[in-house]
Design an enzyme around this catalytic site. Structure first.
Site, PDB file in Angstrom:
ATOM      1  N   LEU A  25       0.837  -1.211   0.000  1.00  0.00           N
ATOM      2  CA  LEU A  25       0.000   0.000   0.000  1.00  0.00           C
ATOM      3  C   LEU A  25       0.864   1.251   0.000  1.00  0.00           C
ATOM      4  CD1 LEU A  25      -2.628  -1.015   2.714  1.00  0.00           C
ATOM      5  CD2 LEU A  25      -3.070  -0.707   0.283  1.00  0.00           C
TER       6      LEU A  25
ATOM      7  N   PHE B 134      11.002   3.103   7.608  1.00  0.00           N
ATOM      8  CA  PHE B 134      11.532   1.883   8.218  1.00  0.00           C
ATOM      9  C   PHE B 134      11.000   0.599   7.584  1.00  0.00           C
ATOM     10  CE2 PHE B 134      11.791   4.463  12.376  1.00  0.00           C
ATOM     11  CZ  PHE B 134      13.010   4.996  11.984  1.00  0.00           C
ATOM     12  N   GLY B 135      10.110   0.691   6.622  1.00  0.00           N
ATOM     13  CA  GLY B 135       9.581  -0.538   6.047  1.00  0.00           C
ATOM     14  C   GLY B 135       8.430  -0.262   5.109  1.00  0.00           C
TER      15      GLY B 135
ATOM     16  N   LYS C 114       1.699  -2.739   8.834  1.00  0.00           N
ATOM     17  CA  LYS C 114       2.875  -1.863   8.716  1.00  0.00           C
ATOM     18  C   LYS C 114       4.064  -2.664   9.215  1.00  0.00           C
ATOM     19  CE  LYS C 114       4.482   2.763   9.991  1.00  0.00           C
ATOM     20  NZ  LYS C 114       4.058   4.108  10.368  1.00  0.00           N
TER      21      LYS C 114
ATOM     22  N   TYR D  14      -7.517  -0.621   7.646  1.00  0.00           N
ATOM     23  CA  TYR D  14      -7.181  -0.340   6.251  1.00  0.00           C
ATOM     24  C   TYR D  14      -7.982   0.872   5.772  1.00  0.00           C
ATOM     25  CZ  TYR D  14      -7.373  -0.873   1.159  1.00  0.00           C
ATOM     26  OH  TYR D  14      -7.339  -0.644  -0.199  1.00  0.00           O
TER      27      TYR D  14
ATOM     28  N   ASP E 268       3.540  15.507  12.812  1.00  0.00           N
ATOM     29  CA  ASP E 268       3.857  15.236  11.406  1.00  0.00           C
ATOM     30  C   ASP E 268       2.587  15.293  10.544  1.00  0.00           C
ATOM     31  OD1 ASP E 268       5.647  14.825   9.339  1.00  0.00           O
ATOM     32  OD2 ASP E 268       5.746  12.647   9.598  1.00  0.00           O
TER      33      ASP E 268
ATOM     34  N   ASN F  33       0.144  11.781   5.471  1.00  0.00           N
ATOM     35  CA  ASN F  33      -0.231  11.083   6.709  1.00  0.00           C
ATOM     36  C   ASN F  33      -1.716  11.213   7.013  1.00  0.00           C
ATOM     37  OD1 ASN F  33       2.335  10.140   7.112  1.00  0.00           O
ATOM     38  ND2 ASN F  33       2.965  11.861   8.396  1.00  0.00           N
TER      39      ASN F  33
END
Ligand code: ATP
Ligand code: MG
Length: 324
Positions: free
Chosen positions: A69, A74-75, A92, A142, A186, A191
């Site tokens: 997605l 970090f990933g 995540k 989701y 943030d 986001n």
């Protein structure tokens, strides 16, 4: 600007700086992918995963991975299905080797601590987490509509009515966070995700912090949205008014398609933010919208419009009462 200065304001991509930001440049390419329709997660399945699956029982094999997605510092984030309950969720997946150095694991620990305590329709649900030798996995609600960033890129900018409705939703979510003494730190279109009915959901609590005394000193976030009090040199404490500044930047961006202080270099952008050297708003923007933005993008944090003030502002009231 030197790498040390970049690091100090949280935009370094070096291995010893804070978490790198996705966007520090003026013209980040904006791609767009449409999400396919999937069944909305049902309440019973969510409860099942929350109650029956303690951290130790959860593992990767319980989930069927559908597709990526998005990706972060970090990933990666994947669309997935919990095999037993059929819960559709977002996983995540944070790779330990990407953050298990120089105290970066603090970010992840804090993201879990903060996000797991939040329950609000305007905030991505947190269902649980687990880890194995190589990764930490967060099980999240989701958001079928994807990133608001991509919608904005596709449409260039939003009408005043749509922008005001979106800003009111973000303000409600922020109000919930601030009442729980959480600063998001943030806020940006990447986001903010969209639910099934186009409702906004705040995501990514990687920079969030629980601050009962409403005081923080760490400089972090995404440069274009960072407030002047966070960018001044030296150790200066700031409050949750940093989220209100970001809300002002977000309003500006919704209405124009660009951010107000972005420049070619980190140093130039930082200078413009600290001097309130804003790109002039186009003449087509209404005086009420301009007043709203100028009430949030104020150098002195205590005089910035409050969240109650945001929801009571004539621009918000006028645009939120009419349908559409
Ligand atoms: P960064 O630090 O770069 O902001 P991150 O590692 O904290 O990233 P997120 O921002 O949480 O990661 O997620 C990265 C991207 O994955 C999002 O911008 C979004 O496109 C997608 N994504 C994250 N969570 C969800 C979700 N719950 N539903 C749908 N998409 C998601
Ligand atoms: Mg993010």
């Amino acid at each position: 600007m030197t790498s040390k200065e970049n690091e100090a304001i949280g935009v370094s991509v070096s291995s010893d700086g804070p978490r790198p930001c996705k966007r520090v440049r003026l013209n980040t390419p904006r791609s767009s992918t449409r999400t396919t329709a999937l069944a909305e997660s049902n309440h019973a399945a969510k409860s099942a995963i929350q109650s029956t699956s303690t951290q130790s029982k959860l593992h990767y094999g319980l989930f069927e991975i559908a597709r990526p997605l998005g990706s972060g510092a970090f990933g990666q984030v994947y669309l997935a299905r919990h095999r037993e309950s059929c819960l559709i969720c977002a996983l995540k997946v944070l790779n330990k080797e990407n953050f298990m150095c120089d105290g970066k694991e603090r970010h992840v620990r804090r993201e879990i601590e903060v996000h797991s305590c939040l329950r609000h329709p305007g905030i991505i649900g947190f269902y649980g987490w687990f880890h194995d030798s190589s990764r930490i996995v967060l099980i999240l609600e989701y958001a079928i509509g994807g990133e608001l960033f991509k919608v904005l890129a596709r449409e260039d900018h939003f009408s005043e009515q749509r922008a005001a409705k979106y800003i009111a939703q973000v303000a409600c979510s922020l109000s919930y966070l601030h009442k729980k003494h959480v600063m998001h730190r943030d806020i940006k279109p990447e986001n903010i995700l969209l639910g099934l009915h186009g409702e906004l959901k705040l995501a990514d609590f990687g920079y969030s912090v629980h601050a009962p005394d409403n005081k923080r000193e760490t400089k972090c976030g995404t440069l274009d949205y960072m407030s002047p009090e966070m960018l001044v040199r030296g150790t200066v404490s700031y409050t949750n008014a940093v989220d209100l500044w970001a809300l002002g930047v977000l309003t500006y961006e919704f209405l124009t398609g660009w951010t107000p202080f972005a420049d070619n270099t980190v140093a130039a952008t930082r200078r413009r933010i600290c001097k309130l050297d804003m790109e002039p708003l186009p003449a087509s923007i209404s005086p009420e919208a301009k007043h709203f933005i100028h009430s949030l993008l104020v150098l002195d944090p205590p005089t910035r419009l409050s969240l109650e003030g945001v929801l009571d502002h004539p621009w918000i009231v006028k645009n939120c009462k009419s349908p559409g």
